[in-house]
Design an enzyme around this catalytic site. Structure first.
Site, mmCIF file in Angstrom:
data_model
loop_
_atom_site.group_PDB
_atom_site.id
_atom_site.type_symbol
_atom_site.label_atom_id
_atom_site.label_comp_id
_atom_site.label_asym_id
_atom_site.label_seq_id
_atom_site.Cartn_x
_atom_site.Cartn_y
_atom_site.Cartn_z
ATOM 1 N N HIS A 60 -0.249 -54.144 -36.990
ATOM 2 C CA HIS A 60 -0.411 -55.596 -36.902
ATOM 3 C C HIS A 60 -1.184 -56.017 -35.657
ATOM 4 O O HIS A 60 -1.440 -55.213 -34.775
ATOM 5 C CB HIS A 60 0.932 -56.320 -36.999
ATOM 6 C CG HIS A 60 1.869 -56.089 -35.855
ATOM 7 N ND1 HIS A 60 2.635 -54.954 -35.724
ATOM 8 C CD2 HIS A 60 2.156 -56.873 -34.789
ATOM 9 C CE1 HIS A 60 3.374 -55.060 -34.628
ATOM 10 N NE2 HIS A 60 3.088 -56.196 -34.044
ATOM 11 N N HIS A 62 -1.581 -59.136 -32.625
ATOM 12 C CA HIS A 62 -1.073 -60.301 -31.895
ATOM 13 C C HIS A 62 -2.242 -60.923 -31.162
ATOM 14 O O HIS A 62 -3.010 -60.207 -30.501
ATOM 15 C CB HIS A 62 -0.053 -59.891 -30.822
ATOM 16 C CG HIS A 62 1.301 -59.586 -31.327
ATOM 17 N ND1 HIS A 62 2.284 -60.539 -31.430
ATOM 18 C CD2 HIS A 62 1.855 -58.430 -31.739
ATOM 19 C CE1 HIS A 62 3.391 -59.967 -31.886
ATOM 20 N NE2 HIS A 62 3.153 -58.687 -32.088
ATOM 21 N N TYR A 125 4.574 -60.774 -23.330
ATOM 22 C CA TYR A 125 5.055 -60.114 -24.542
ATOM 23 C C TYR A 125 3.913 -59.418 -25.278
ATOM 24 O O TYR A 125 4.009 -58.251 -25.667
ATOM 25 C CB TYR A 125 5.734 -61.158 -25.436
ATOM 26 C CG TYR A 125 6.095 -60.677 -26.814
ATOM 27 C CD1 TYR A 125 7.168 -59.808 -27.010
ATOM 28 C CD2 TYR A 125 5.376 -61.093 -27.922
ATOM 29 C CE1 TYR A 125 7.504 -59.369 -28.283
ATOM 30 C CE2 TYR A 125 5.702 -60.668 -29.199
ATOM 31 C CZ TYR A 125 6.766 -59.813 -29.368
ATOM 32 O OH TYR A 125 7.092 -59.386 -30.631
ATOM 33 N N GLN A 129 3.084 -55.084 -25.799
ATOM 34 C CA GLN A 129 3.427 -54.649 -27.148
ATOM 35 C C GLN A 129 3.512 -53.139 -27.284
ATOM 36 O O GLN A 129 4.451 -52.619 -27.877
ATOM 37 C CB GLN A 129 2.392 -55.166 -28.146
ATOM 38 C CG GLN A 129 2.645 -56.567 -28.593
ATOM 39 C CD GLN A 129 3.898 -56.652 -29.418
ATOM 40 O OE1 GLN A 129 4.008 -56.056 -30.481
ATOM 41 N NE2 GLN A 129 4.873 -57.385 -28.938
#
Length: 145
Positions: A60, A62, A125, A129
């Site tokens: 994924h 971000h 954050y 990751q």
């Protein structure tokens, strides 16, 4: 951070997340992660999207971004996901064989606004990751019940 254009000044920051089709781990090494980051940076530049932070995880993406208020979140996601998949498959055609039906991305996405107070936390954050968040997946709670 305020962004100024000829007709407006804005500060809209979004945390965007989207996953590969079937959560397949496609971006499994640093070279593939960097390739996708480069693709997304080029697309963002062409579409007037400012990237504050970005991390590509095995299955994924971000991003912490800002874009002009006349653009909708869905139009920005369409601008990022479609062209990035097409460019990815041009550069890495063998990847299609790993994905049933040949689609790189799942049809869904997550979008959240980021306020002034919490932006630093979201940036940290995203930055962490790969090291602190189990490749972006929640850690399993081993405590009973």
């Amino acid at each position: 951070m305020f962004i100024k254009t000829r007709t407006n000044v804005y500060r809209t920051t979004y945390h965007l997340v989207w996953v590969t089709k079937y959560r397949k781990p496609i971006f499994i090494d640093e070279a593939s992660r960097q390739a996708m980051k480069s693709i997304l940076r080029e697309i963002a530049e062409r579409n007037d999207i400012t990237i504050f932070e970005m991390e590509v995880v095995a299955d994924h993406i971000h991003m912490v971004v800002s874009f002009p208020p006349h653009n909708s979140i869905s139009s920005v996601m369409k601008a990022l996901k479609g062209p990035s998949a097409r460019e990815w498959f041009k550069q890495f055609p063998a990847t299609k064989e790993l994905l049933w039906g040949g689609a790189l991305w799942s049809g869904s996405y997550f979008a959240s606004t980021v306020g002034d107070v919490s932006q630093a936390i979201v940036l940290e954050y995203v930055q962490n990751q790969l090291t602190d968040y189990n490749s972006g997946r929640p850690r399993r709670d081993s405590s009973p019940g």
